[in-house]
Write a protein that holds these residues in place. Sequence first.
Motif, PDB file in Angstrom:
ATOM      1  N   SER A  89     -46.616   4.809 -14.584  1.00 20.28           N
ATOM      2  CA  SER A  89     -45.244   5.286 -14.751  1.00 20.28           C
ATOM      3  C   SER A  89     -45.072   5.713 -16.202  1.00 20.28           C
ATOM      4  O   SER A  89     -45.769   5.236 -17.097  1.00 20.28           O
ATOM      5  N   LEU A 125     -49.757   9.430 -10.415  1.00 19.99           N
ATOM      6  CA  LEU A 125     -48.304   9.468 -10.473  1.00 19.99           C
ATOM      7  C   LEU A 125     -47.779  10.054  -9.168  1.00 19.99           C
ATOM      8  O   LEU A 125     -48.454  10.875  -8.540  1.00 19.99           O
ATOM      9  N   THR A 170     -53.521  12.192 -12.725  1.00 25.44           N
ATOM     10  CA  THR A 170     -52.978  12.596 -14.029  1.00 25.44           C
ATOM     11  C   THR A 170     -54.023  13.192 -14.967  1.00 25.44           C
ATOM     12  O   THR A 170     -53.672  13.717 -16.026  1.00 25.44           O
TER      13      THR A 170
END
Length: 320
Positions: free
Chosen positions: A212, A130, A170
């Motif tokens: 996303s 991200l 992430t």
Amino acid sequence: MILAAGFGTRLWPLTEDRTKPAVPFLGKPLVAYSVEYVHRFGVRDVVVNLHHQGDSVRAALGDGSSFGCRIHYSIEDEILGTGGAIDRAKELLDGDDFIVMNGKLVTDIDLAPALAEHRDRGAIATLVLLPNSKLERFTIVQRDGTGLITGFDGFPDPEHQHADVPLMFTGIQILSPRIFAYIPRSRFSHTTTEAFPAAIAAGNRVVGHVGSGNWKEMSTLERYLDESIACARAVGGSNVIGQGSRVDPGAEVSESVLWRDVTVDAGAVVTRSILGDGVRIREGVRIVDSIVVRAEIVREIERGRVIGDLLVAPIRPVLD
């Protein structure tokens, strides 16, 4: 595989009687969100590694039947790191591509595009990334023009103007069984410092897939409190009140998280704080920017002080 063996030192003292993935977020253990997440993408067999306070994860997940999964536990007598944990569970994971994620995440990132890219590109590993637009303390992931990962750097510097928004990992990844050739056997290791760099150096594709969606990572007390209060505000509140907890109408409680069976008496004030299971805040007591747990569960006091039957510790460690 869900990684749930860490000590959770940055969430102390909330992790005195449970591991970090067993800490409740909006009334549900963090690790339960992880199991629900992978189930959403077709996973029915889940390996969970355990070390510190492993029974707290077992209590949260059981055999997995309530989640529509089968849970297999991998016990670590000594902490093994991300790479060592995967190596120890090799017999349960080997044979097909598998997902690995941290057990301290709450996310709705769509994993389907990452799974497709992983297969299409024949990757040995695909890491979901991200943009780190807030320049938080997450390792910077470097990619080339084709989206392949070339390396891992330090943390972004908020004082430095970055040419591009840095990318961060992430904690969600898709791995081919080929990765086992690059994980050191039977010892502590981390994938980002040993396995992935070795695989890249050998010419394998390690893909950095930019996803996303919402992503919450609960590794610090401040982040845990901020995310909890943000969710409360989204539904018109300012506090998270756990099952069996009671706030007297004469008490003042704001921007705080109360776990199970907490009592706040009339005349007490609680502001931007987290109260653990069974805590009682009595009349005239003022709690601000603090973590409060029952003193009886604390084995060694790292910071804070004992007040009556409670340990009160600051959310932000006091620096000398």
